[in-house]
Design an enzyme around this catalytic site. Structure first.
Site, PDB file in Angstrom:
ATOM      1  N   ALA A   1      60.618 102.868  31.973  1.00 40.89           N
ATOM      2  CA  ALA A   1      61.537 103.927  30.968  1.00 40.89           C
ATOM      3  C   ALA A   1      62.941 103.260  30.713  1.00 40.89           C
ATOM      4  CB  ALA A   1      61.514 105.201  31.675  1.00 40.89           C
TER       5      ALA A   1
ATOM      6  N   GLY B   1      57.134 103.491  33.985  1.00 40.06           N
ATOM      7  CA  GLY B   1      56.612 103.752  32.678  1.00 40.06           C
ATOM      8  C   GLY B   1      55.662 102.790  32.034  1.00 40.06           C
TER       9      GLY B   1
ATOM     10  N   GLU C   1      52.557 103.347  33.830  1.00 39.60           N
ATOM     11  CA  GLU C   1      51.794 104.604  33.372  1.00 39.60           C
ATOM     12  C   GLU C   1      51.141 104.116  32.146  1.00 39.60           C
ATOM     13  OE1 GLU C   1      55.356 106.917  34.034  1.00 39.60           O
ATOM     14  OE2 GLU C   1      54.152 108.331  35.235  1.00 39.60           O
TER      15      GLU C   1
ATOM     16  N   GLU D   1      59.918 104.426  41.083  1.00 40.38           N
ATOM     17  CA  GLU D   1      60.790 105.602  40.406  1.00 40.38           C
ATOM     18  C   GLU D   1      61.385 106.194  41.562  1.00 40.38           C
ATOM     19  OE1 GLU D   1      57.780 104.982  39.083  1.00 40.38           O
ATOM     20  OE2 GLU D   1      57.904 105.227  37.018  1.00 40.38           O
TER      21      GLU D   1
END
Ligand SMILES: NC(=O)c1ccc[n+]([C@@H]2O[C@H](COP(=O)([O-])OP(=O)(O)OC[C@H]3O[C@@H](n4cnc5c(N)ncnc54)[C@H](O)[C@@H]3O)[C@@H](O)[C@H]2O)c1
Length: 692
Positions: free
Chosen positions: A63, A102, A105, A125
């Site tokens: 992210a 991310g 993910e 994270e």
């Protein structure tokens, strides 16, 4: 067509390329581009399968952290994942370099995953005080064993492609050739063989752990941080709830964590670390000098550690001392130090041998002639250092950087001993130098810009956090520490005990309390400094009880007694009744009336003293920015990462509140020692923050 996510069709396979340098961060534009690509592939009759691949060296670093805690920008990764789940054509993630956060993910929401042999996969994270918020906590335990999923997410450490293959997280490793053509062939094969669309969300997580035990273990390891336990709760939801419910739960817990002060502090530190090398008047493209060979003068405590830093980075280093004995003692300590690491299994014997072979001991100062940088770590005396620099001036090759490790001396005066002050700089390592991450880089009046740029770059090469400080007494860290020490001693005058002060600050999060720290450093050292300061600066005021401890030769751990008692061979401080009795007697003699002091006051007095001096330092231009000061304390002084550093903490409390507290302290004993920094007062009035 989206530039950040170009779309192309190859052999009936749509290829969506993540192209957002440097690490294909999943910012808003990239997410929108991927979503568009998926929709286009879905509607394109010529396309039978889809490959997601990263441009450049990585799949995706995850992210865009800058978007955290801000209003949601659409589409978010959740919406991209929904589109992935809705796809009727096989989706393949082709992972090179790394797929983190991310990025992983996104890959987890594909039907199949390929990786290059060197790829790293992880959900880091937790290191920012949050959890994987886009299905990571729900999908990972459905594809790898639950215990492994917890471990990966609670530590944040990535795994190799090989391990991912064994765990089933990766379906195939592309050993030879280019990733993209291999991924296109793989996707076509899936189509030909009519392989199912394997959605991880439809798999059942099989618990291989007792969650009560896991909570206990993770809870113990994550003192002060809420994220690891929230991750465990989400994994438990993945095991017990249907996917969509677990996903909703994860989303709520993510939203909660993003708002916590711990996460804000960790994100602050993440950016702060990346800021320190940015120097306004030294452009980033300033050519750095080559550092291929180094030398260290002085094989003492610091010199040995500094030499290890160079050897660890693969840079050959000459180390000198005045006598054979001192040199051999120094080399012996380095060898012992490495051997200890080998014994603990954290270093291979061959690696130790390689590093030892890079260290060249000698008593001949002449041997530093060909070094690109020479770091001086001899006795802390101006005349000694000036003499050494005068000699170096005659020996060092032109263009060599002449660095000093002084903690307290004026680098300008050391530079003035040479005819090349532009080549002189301070490199203030912290003890133990091979372990501590902080490196204060002291920019003297005449230091050349490229010398500064080179030293900052070298700091990174040595795996340090280099922070620029201008010349002043104590530089950034120790100058602030003096005010912290001062408050800790005043608190004794007023009624606190050493263990109460230590206890309060440790509970608040400091790695160790101040009195434990003094005992570790040696009370003789503080005593020397106080004596010298009192001579140099008549306005220097301190709590005199410290002198009584030193006068008894209670120098701390090394003498078995200091502010505390120590059992032989044990570093655990044991509160000392005799010290308390002495303290009571001292207060009586001095006419101090002891009062009950709260833990809250102890923390405020000591931490605000740091922030207030930090404000002076900022205002005087000694530090470039508030976040640099925070990095100094986070990496050099055991400041709790989840508090973000003294300046960030003051910002979090609110500078108006900090100022009000300081005004209150001015009323008490020694209150005249509190001088609110003008910068602090101004920012407080304007409702601003140090870190704005
Ligand atoms: N100890 C710390 O925690 C610490 C932290 C940061 C900076 N420093 C600074 O680092 C420097 C060294 O400190 P230390 O604790 O390693 O001291 P130390 O006494 O352990 O080591 C100093 C070494 O320098 C050698 N030496 C003296 N004169 C020399 C010369 N002319 N040429 C070569 N070698 C010479 C001595 O023989 C000795 O081995 C000092 O400036 C100190 O202020 C120390």
């Amino acid at each position: 067509m989206s530039e950040v996510a170009p779309y192309a069709v190859r052999d009936g396979v749509a290829v969506i390329t993540l192209n957002n340098p440097p690490v294909n961060g999943l910012g808003n534009a990239l997410r929108a581009g991927i979503l568009q690509g998926l929709q286009r592939a879905d509607g394109d009759a010529n396309v039978k399968a889809v490959v997601l691949i990263g441009a450049g060296k990585a799949f995706s670093g995850g992210a865009d952290i800058r978007e955290f805690g801000k209003p949601r920008a659409r589409p978010d990764l959740w919406e991209v994942n929904e589109a992935q789940d809705a796809m009727k054509k096989p989706l393949v993630a082709a992972i090179s370099g790394f797929a983190l956060g991310g990025g992983l993910e996104l890959a987890l929401a594909c039907h199949y995953r390929l990786a290059t042999p060197k790829a790293q996969l992880g959900l880091p994270e937790v290191k920012l005080g949050i959890l994987p918020g886009s299905g990571g906590t729900q999908r990972l335990p459905r594809i790898v064993p639950v215990s492994k999923a917890v471990q990966m997410m609670a530590t944040g450490n990535p795994i190799s492609a090989e391990e991912a293959l064994q765990l089933g997280l990766v379906d195939e490793i592309v050993q030879n050739g280019e990733l993209l053509p291999a991924a296109v062939v793989y996707a076509n094969k899936l189509v030909q063989e009519k392989k199912p669309l394997r959605r991880i969300r439809d798999l059942q997580a099989k618990p291989d752990v007792d969650f009560k035990r896991v909570r206990e273990e993770v809870g113990k390891a994550s003192r002060g941080y809420p994220a690891p336990l929230e991750i465990v709760a989400c994994v438990e939801a993945a095991v017990t709830k249907p996917f969509d419910q677990g996903r909703q739960f994860e989303r709520e817990r993510f939203a909660h964590l993003v708002q916590t002060s711990e996460s804000a502090a960790l994100r602050h530190a993440f950016f702060a670390e990346r800021q320190t090398t940015k120097i306004p008047d030294v452009p980033e493209d300033t050519p750095a000098r080559q550092i291929k060979k180094a030398a260290v003068l002085g094989a003492g405590t610091m010199g040995g550690g500094i030499a290890m830093c160079f050897a660890n980075a693969g840079i050959p280093v000459t180390i000198t001392d005045t006598t054979r004995e001192a040199l051999e003692r120094g080399i012996g300590r380095i060898r012992e130090n490495y051997a200890g690491t080998v014994q603990k299994g954290r270093l291979k014997q061959e690696e130790m041998d390689k590093r030892m072979a890079l260290i060249h001991p000698t008593t001949e100062l002449e041997a530093v002639r060909d070094a690109d940088i020479i770091v001086e770590a001899v006795f802390e005396r101006l005349d000694v250092k000036q003499e050494v620099f005068r000699k170096l001036d005659g020996i060092a090759k032109p263009g060599a950087i002449l660095a000093t490790n002084t903690s307290t001396l004026d680098v300008n005066k050391i530079a003035a001993a040479t005819k090349r002050p532009q080549e002189v700089i301070g490199t203030h390592f912290f003890s133990p130098a091979n372990v501590m991450r902080l490196l204060e880089v002291v920019r003297a009046e005449k230091t050349a810009k490229d010398v500064l740029a080179t030293t900052m770059k070298l700091g990174k090469t040595l795996k340090k956090v280099p922070v620029v400080s201008r010349v002043c007494d104590g530089f950034i860290g120790n100058r602030m520490l003096e005010k912290y020490v001062q408050q800790s001693l005043f608190l004794l005058d007023e009624g606190a005990t050493p263990q109460q002060v230590d206890g309060a600050l440790q509970k608040w999060g400091m790695a160790m309390g101040p009195f434990t720290m003094y005992d570790m450093a040696g009370n003789d050292i503080g005593w020397e400094i106080r004596k010298r300061r009192a001579k140099e600066r008549p306005d220097f005021v301190y709590g005199k009880f410290a002198d009584r401890i030193a006068e008894n030769d209670w120098f701390g751990q090394k003498t078995g007694r200091g502010w505390y008692r120590y059992e032989p061979g044990n570093r655990k401080p044991i509160p000392d009744r005799e010290v308390e009795d002495m303290l009571a007697k001292y207060r009586q003699e001095m006419g101090y009336k002891p009062r009950a002091i709260s833990d809250e006051e102890i923390v405020e007095r000591c931490i605000y003293a740091l922030a207030n001096e930090g404000a002076h330092i900022l205002e005087e231009g000694i530090a470039l920015r508030a976040s640099d000061i925070d990095m100094v304390y986070l990496t050099g002084y055991g400041f709790p990462p989840y508090r973000g550093g003294p300046m960030f903490y003051a910002d979090t409390v609110g500078l108006d509140k900090v100022l009000a507290a300081i005004e209150r302290f001015r009323e008490g004993y020694h209150g005249d020692q509190w001088k609110p920094a003008p910068l602090l007062a101004r920012l407080a009035r304007e409702g601003k923050r140090f870190n704005d």
